[in-house]
Design a protein around this motif. Structure first.
Motif, PDB file in Angstrom:
ATOM      1  N   GLY A 153       0.942  -1.326   0.273  1.00 50.13           N
ATOM      2  CA  GLY A 153      -0.345   0.280  -0.323  1.00 50.13           C
ATOM      3  C   GLY A 153       1.019   1.258   0.105  1.00 50.13           C
ATOM      4  N   LYS A 154       0.076   2.416  -0.126  1.00 52.67           N
ATOM      5  CA  LYS A 154       0.714   3.891  -0.268  1.00 52.67           C
ATOM      6  C   LYS A 154       0.981   4.236   1.224  1.00 52.67           C
ATOM      7  CE  LYS A 154       1.862   3.363  -4.329  1.00 52.67           C
ATOM      8  NZ  LYS A 154       3.184   3.158  -5.086  1.00 52.67           N
ATOM      9  N   SER A 155       0.593   3.589   2.291  1.00 56.37           N
ATOM     10  CA  SER A 155       0.426   4.305   3.082  1.00 56.37           C
ATOM     11  C   SER A 155       1.727   5.628   3.783  1.00 56.37           C
ATOM     12  CB  SER A 155       0.758   3.205   4.767  1.00 56.37           C
ATOM     13  OG  SER A 155       1.499   2.622   4.671  1.00 56.37           O
ATOM     14  N   TRP A 156       2.706   5.245   3.248  1.00 57.48           N
ATOM     15  CA  TRP A 156       4.057   6.398   3.236  1.00 57.48           C
ATOM     16  C   TRP A 156       3.391   7.502   2.576  1.00 57.48           C
ATOM     17  CZ3 TRP A 156       6.637   8.837   6.116  1.00 57.48           C
ATOM     18  CH2 TRP A 156       7.702   9.917   5.621  1.00 57.48           C
ATOM     19  N   GLU A 157       3.375   7.052   1.335  1.00 61.37           N
ATOM     20  CA  GLU A 157       3.563   8.651   0.383  1.00 61.37           C
ATOM     21  C   GLU A 157       2.310   9.147   0.687  1.00 61.37           C
ATOM     22  OE1 GLU A 157       4.336   5.167  -0.257  1.00 61.37           O
ATOM     23  OE2 GLU A 157       5.075   5.015  -1.601  1.00 61.37           O
ATOM     24  N   THR A 158       0.992   8.853   1.162  1.00 58.17           N
ATOM     25  CA  THR A 158       0.092   9.130   0.854  1.00 58.17           C
ATOM     26  C   THR A 158       0.178  10.619   2.469  1.00 58.17           C
ATOM     27  OG1 THR A 158      -1.018   7.442   0.642  1.00 58.17           O
ATOM     28  CG2 THR A 158      -3.429   9.050   1.780  1.00 58.17           C
ATOM     29  N   TRP A 159       0.443  10.040   3.157  1.00 60.99           N
ATOM     30  CA  TRP A 159       0.918  10.513   5.034  1.00 60.99           C
ATOM     31  C   TRP A 159       1.625  11.748   4.520  1.00 60.99           C
ATOM     32  CZ3 TRP A 159       4.689  12.287   8.611  1.00 60.99           C
ATOM     33  CH2 TRP A 159       4.375  12.391   9.923  1.00 60.99           C
ATOM     34  N   LEU A 160       2.495  11.365   3.707  1.00 56.43           N
ATOM     35  CA  LEU A 160       3.882  12.283   3.390  1.00 56.43           C
ATOM     36  C   LEU A 160       3.197  13.644   2.837  1.00 56.43           C
ATOM     37  CD1 LEU A 160       6.802  12.656   3.602  1.00 56.43           C
ATOM     38  CD2 LEU A 160       7.182  11.902   2.004  1.00 56.43           C
ATOM     39  N   GLU A 161       2.086  13.141   1.820  1.00 59.33           N
ATOM     40  CA  GLU A 161       1.994  14.598   0.911  1.00 59.33           C
ATOM     41  C   GLU A 161       0.731  15.075   2.411  1.00 59.33           C
ATOM     42  OE1 GLU A 161      -0.743  12.429  -1.987  1.00 59.33           O
ATOM     43  OE2 GLU A 161       1.196  11.914  -2.946  1.00 59.33           O
ATOM     44  N   LYS A 162       0.244  14.717   2.564  1.00 58.58           N
ATOM     45  CA  LYS A 162      -0.912  15.195   3.995  1.00 58.58           C
ATOM     46  C   LYS A 162       0.202  15.969   4.766  1.00 58.58           C
ATOM     47  CE  LYS A 162      -4.734  12.201   4.531  1.00 58.58           C
ATOM     48  NZ  LYS A 162      -5.162  11.140   6.094  1.00 58.58           N
ATOM     49  N   TYR A 163       1.796  15.683   5.233  1.00 61.11           N
ATOM     50  CA  TYR A 163       1.732  16.401   6.047  1.00 61.11           C
ATOM     51  C   TYR A 163       2.538  17.447   5.183  1.00 61.11           C
ATOM     52  CZ  TYR A 163       6.008  17.044   8.877  1.00 61.11           C
ATOM     53  OH  TYR A 163       7.446  17.953   9.765  1.00 61.11           O
ATOM     54  N   ALA A 164       2.410  17.802   4.456  1.00 59.08           N
ATOM     55  CA  ALA A 164       3.395  18.622   3.292  1.00 59.08           C
ATOM     56  C   ALA A 164       1.957  19.525   3.318  1.00 59.08           C
ATOM     57  CB  ALA A 164       3.922  18.228   2.459  1.00 59.08           C
ATOM     58  N   GLU A 165       1.048  18.669   3.175  1.00 60.96           N
ATOM     59  CA  GLU A 165       0.164  20.042   2.111  1.00 60.96           C
ATOM     60  C   GLU A 165      -0.316  21.161   4.770  1.00 60.96           C
ATOM     61  OE1 GLU A 165      -3.191  17.927   1.753  1.00 60.96           O
ATOM     62  OE2 GLU A 165      -1.991  17.481  -0.692  1.00 60.96           O
ATOM     63  N   ARG A 166       0.300  19.855   4.972  1.00 59.52           N
ATOM     64  CA  ARG A 166      -0.389  20.459   6.240  1.00 59.52           C
ATOM     65  C   ARG A 166       0.423  21.760   6.897  1.00 59.52           C
ATOM     66  NH1 ARG A 166      -0.030  19.206  11.229  1.00 59.52           N
ATOM     67  NH2 ARG A 166      -1.815  19.265  13.136  1.00 59.52           N
ATOM     68  N   LYS A 167       2.105  21.525   5.895  1.00 54.72           N
ATOM     69  CA  LYS A 167       2.403  22.292   6.533  1.00 54.72           C
ATOM     70  C   LYS A 167       2.209  23.439   6.195  1.00 54.72           C
ATOM     71  CE  LYS A 167       7.344  22.074   8.577  1.00 54.72           C
ATOM     72  NZ  LYS A 167       8.837  21.269   8.157  1.00 54.72           N
ATOM     73  N   GLU A 168       1.628  23.328   5.321  1.00 53.60           N
ATOM     74  CA  GLU A 168       2.055  24.520   4.028  1.00 53.60           C
ATOM     75  C   GLU A 168       0.919  26.078   4.512  1.00 53.60           C
ATOM     76  OE1 GLU A 168       1.755  23.463  -0.174  1.00 53.60           O
ATOM     77  OE2 GLU A 168       3.130  23.000  -0.352  1.00 53.60           O
ATOM     78  N   ALA A 169      -0.636  24.686   5.220  1.00 54.26           N
ATOM     79  CA  ALA A 169      -1.013  25.516   5.382  1.00 54.26           C
ATOM     80  C   ALA A 169      -1.148  25.744   6.744  1.00 54.26           C
ATOM     81  CB  ALA A 169      -2.782  24.409   5.830  1.00 54.26           C
ATOM     82  N   LEU A 170      -0.514  25.510   7.949  1.00 53.06           N
ATOM     83  CA  LEU A 170      -0.208  26.050   8.903  1.00 53.06           C
ATOM     84  C   LEU A 170       0.586  27.598   8.822  1.00 53.06           C
ATOM     85  CD1 LEU A 170       0.858  23.356  11.252  1.00 53.06           C
ATOM     86  CD2 LEU A 170      -0.813  24.886  12.031  1.00 53.06           C
ATOM     87  N   THR A 171       1.910  27.151   7.592  1.00 54.78           N
ATOM     88  CA  THR A 171       1.945  28.642   7.147  1.00 54.78           C
ATOM     89  C   THR A 171       1.439  29.842   7.097  1.00 54.78           C
ATOM     90  OG1 THR A 171       3.217  27.940   5.552  1.00 54.78           O
ATOM     91  CG2 THR A 171       4.898  27.647   7.097  1.00 54.78           C
ATOM     92  N   ARG A 172       0.633  29.353   6.392  1.00 54.56           N
ATOM     93  CA  ARG A 172      -0.789  30.464   5.571  1.00 54.56           C
ATOM     94  C   ARG A 172      -1.216  30.566   7.087  1.00 54.56           C
ATOM     95  NH1 ARG A 172      -0.920  26.449   1.268  1.00 54.56           N
ATOM     96  NH2 ARG A 172      -2.537  26.406   2.296  1.00 54.56           N
ATOM     97  N   GLY A 173      -1.050  30.262   8.045  1.00 53.03           N
ATOM     98  CA  GLY A 173      -2.107  30.668   9.203  1.00 53.03           C
ATOM     99  C   GLY A 173      -3.844  29.463   9.031  1.00 53.03           C
ATOM    100  N   GLU A 174      -3.958  28.855   8.617  1.00 55.89           N
ATOM    101  CA  GLU A 174      -5.731  27.927   8.334  1.00 55.89           C
ATOM    102  C   GLU A 174      -5.695  27.411   9.339  1.00 55.89           C
ATOM    103  OE1 GLU A 174      -4.861  26.675   4.037  1.00 55.89           O
ATOM    104  OE2 GLU A 174      -4.506  28.512   3.311  1.00 55.89           O
ATOM    105  N   GLU A 175      -6.131  26.857   9.681  1.00 57.59           N
ATOM    106  CA  GLU A 175      -6.532  25.697   9.990  1.00 57.59           C
ATOM    107  C   GLU A 175      -6.432  24.889   9.710  1.00 57.59           C
ATOM    108  OE1 GLU A 175     -10.077  25.506  12.297  1.00 57.59           O
ATOM    109  OE2 GLU A 175      -9.015  27.208  13.183  1.00 57.59           O
ATOM    110  N   VAL A 176      -5.554  23.588  10.433  1.00 55.69           N
ATOM    111  CA  VAL A 176      -5.562  22.454  10.038  1.00 55.69           C
ATOM    112  C   VAL A 176      -5.914  21.206  10.903  1.00 55.69           C
ATOM    113  CG1 VAL A 176      -3.163  23.337   9.173  1.00 55.69           C
ATOM    114  CG2 VAL A 176      -3.294  21.567  11.368  1.00 55.69           C
ATOM    115  N   GLU A 177      -6.191  20.478   9.405  1.00 55.95           N
ATOM    116  CA  GLU A 177      -7.173  18.916  10.275  1.00 55.95           C
ATOM    117  C   GLU A 177      -5.592  18.061  10.466  1.00 55.95           C
ATOM    118  OE1 GLU A 177      -7.798  15.826   7.485  1.00 55.95           O
ATOM    119  OE2 GLU A 177      -7.371  16.093   5.995  1.00 55.95           O
ATOM    120  N   ASN A 178      -5.904  17.605  11.904  1.00 51.77           N
ATOM    121  CA  ASN A 178      -5.128  16.601  12.759  1.00 51.77           C
ATOM    122  C   ASN A 178      -4.980  15.375  11.643  1.00 51.77           C
ATOM    123  OD1 ASN A 178      -4.259  13.904  13.829  1.00 51.77           O
ATOM    124  ND2 ASN A 178      -4.585  15.988  15.845  1.00 51.77           N
TER     125      ASN A 178
END
Ligand code: SF4
Lengths: 145, 374
Positions: free
Chosen positions: A111-136
């Motif tokens: 499965g692709k659990s790692w790649e999926t998580w890594l994508e989410k991690y990167a998206e979350r980090k970007e959203a945080l730098t934009r000051g947006e609400e992020v999901e856990n």
């Protein structure tokens, strides 16, 4: 006849390099198929899901194939060791008593659990730098019961 | 130290070629983390639910005879009888390293009593950001930090256990060592990671030359106060000291788990033996080691190589003096093209800056894998 493999058109001869790449959930082999049981057992040992063993006599057994011994030229008995999914102690089964084996359970290492998580991690980090609400995105193990 | 020294000397005197130093006892595979890059816990649910009984653990320990027992997993604190296992091992005067992510240590600490034989070895894979990334969950670093403080307050021995992969930032790792030193842990363990074939990410691995570069940058100017709970010669091996081009000693850290005695080592799963004697006698050891086997090519992991370093320390006067020198005067390494201008001896001009690398991160259970594409 080839081993059945629902996700692949031609899995190739069991035991060849091509076939080895195709071993996965759904693969099944029986003694009329090309390839050897020894090669299938080797792939099953590497498989992180349950397998179903069809014995010559008696009922099929579903479980995790944790160990195997393939006798060499010097002789001895080839066997597999299986932890039944229904519980109970592990069982050692001689290869000569097996007529078929299938990779019936989910391969928990695929499965692709790692790649999926890594994508989410990167998206979350970007959203945080934009000051947006992020999901856990914390990861938890699957419930066992 | 004395227990290890006397064990090695006893085996040397009896001319035993292969003997174990640390038993890796995995009493379960279940974990309370789900690190995306971990390759140790991928088993069907019915296997994850199973545990070794205390009796199975004791007979493995008695059979093996190693003076040190490391209990990894899975997460050993999730074992329903972990306190009985630890008690039984302490009664046998084994030095027990209970390797934990410390998430439930606060809750379970009353199950244990402080003794010189028991050490909590807490997985800490770097500072907060790196650690929480590695374990794929926020807040774990803070939880572990609190648990370490509590365990130290209660008088337990506590060490940390850190695994690094290529691309880890040397400066951040050094800061992390400072933080753990300040916290008061008794010692730190650090090792390069091994990329398990079952870990979801199989993209890029830490190669041996890059391991040496990374460890040189981290350890070439160790700060006063850093204490490593491992052989200084092993650290010099990681830094690329020419005289420490060690061969692997997989039998030094034999592994026992639900399936039996794992062949040949803690990292590779090539099959299982029923007894410890069978493991030692029936394994074709000559097949393994970085120079002989593709699966071993980049391995420099402590479970394979630290026993070699320890054997050198207690196996010859030269090895012993080198250990004393490295302990008191700092590490030595051999320069290569990558770090021209470095001092070649700890305490030199500081950390050598190596070429910048593109950084992608991968997590394994209990280890930071920050992988690098040059
Ligand atoms: S080199 Fe590493 S992977 Fe290979 S046998 Fe030794 S410890 Fe195991």
């Amino acid at each position: 006849m080839q081993g059945d493999h629902p996700e692949s058109e031609a899995p190739g001869e069991a035991g060849s390099d091509d076939a080895r790449k195709d071993y996965g959930q759904g693969f099944s082999w029986n003694e009329d198929d090309a390839g050897s049981l020894e090669d299938v057992v080797e792939a099953a040992f590497d498989y992180r899901g349950d397998v179903t063993i069809l014995p010559r006599d008696g009922e099929s057994l579903v479980g995790y194939l944790a160990n195997r011994s393939i006798a060499g030229a010097a002789g001895g008995e080839s066997w597999i060791e299986v932890f039944p999914s229904a519980g109970g102690p592990s069982r050692r089964i001689p290869l000569k008593s097996i007529r078929g084996l299938s990779f019936s359970g989910k391969d928990v290492a695929s499965g692709k659990s790692w790649e999926t998580w890594l994508e989410k991690y990167a998206e979350r980090k970007e959203a945080l730098t934009r000051g947006e609400e992020v999901e856990n995105i914390d990861l938890f193990p699957e419930e066992l019961d | 130290m004395w227990a290890v020294a006397s064990h090695v000397l006893k085996n040397k005197l009896t001319r035993k070629k292969r003997y174990p130093l640390v038993l890796m006892l995995e009493p379960l595979f279940r974990c309370n983390l789900a690190c995306a890059g971990c390759g140790k816990i991928q088993y069907p649910g019915h296997i994850l639910k199973q545990e070794l009984t205390p009796e199975q653990c004791f007979s493995a320990v008695d059979e093996c005879g190693a003076p040190i027992v490391s209990i990894p997993g899975g997460e050993p604190l999730m074992h329903s009888n972990i306190e009985t296992i630890v008690e039984g091992l302490v009664a046998r005067k084994k030095y027990v390293y209970l390797c934990t992510n410390a998430i439930v240590l606060k809750e379970k600490i009353d199950l244990f009593r402080p003794t010189k034989y028991l050490t909590f070895s807490v997985h800490m894979d770097g500072l907060e950001e790196e650690h929480d990334f590695a374990v794929c969950r926020e807040g774990v670093y803070e939880d572990a930090l609190e648990a370490i403080k509590l365990a130290l307050d209660r008088g337990f021995r506590v060490t940390t256990n850190t695994t690094l992969f290529e691309g880890a930032e040397p400066g951040r790792v050094r800061e992390f060592f400072d933080e753990m030193t300040e916290l008061g842990v008794e010692g730190m363990m650090v090792s390069p990671g091994y990329s398990y074939s079952k870990a979801p990410d199989q993209g890029s691995f830490l190669h041996r030359d890059r391991t040496r570069g990374l460890f040189r940058r981290i350890l070439s100017a160790p700060r006063k106060g850093w204490r490593f709970n491992q052989s200084p010669l092993f650290l010099e091996f990681l830094m690329g000291n020419e005289g420490r081009d060690y061969h692997c000693t997989p039998w030094g850290n034999p592994t026992y788990n639900l399936f039996g005695w794992q062949k040949p080592c803690y990292l590779l799963q090539e099959g299982y033996a029923e007894t410890f004697d069978e493991l030692m006698e029936a394994t074709d050891w000559e097949q393994y080691g970085h120079e002989r086997n593709d699966k071993c090519r980049d391995c420099m992991v402590h479970s394979g190589y630290e026993a070699t370093a320890v054997d050198q320390t207690f196996g010859s006067l030269r090895g012993f003096l080198a250990t004393v020198r490295a302990t008191f005067l700092g590490y030595r390494w051999t320069e290569d093209r990558e770090d021209e201008g470095s001092s070649g001896e700890a305490g030199g001009a500081g950390i050598v800056e190596l070429p910048a690398v593109e950084r992608t991160q991968v997590a394994t259970c209990g280890s930071v894998r920050t992988e690098t594409k040059a």
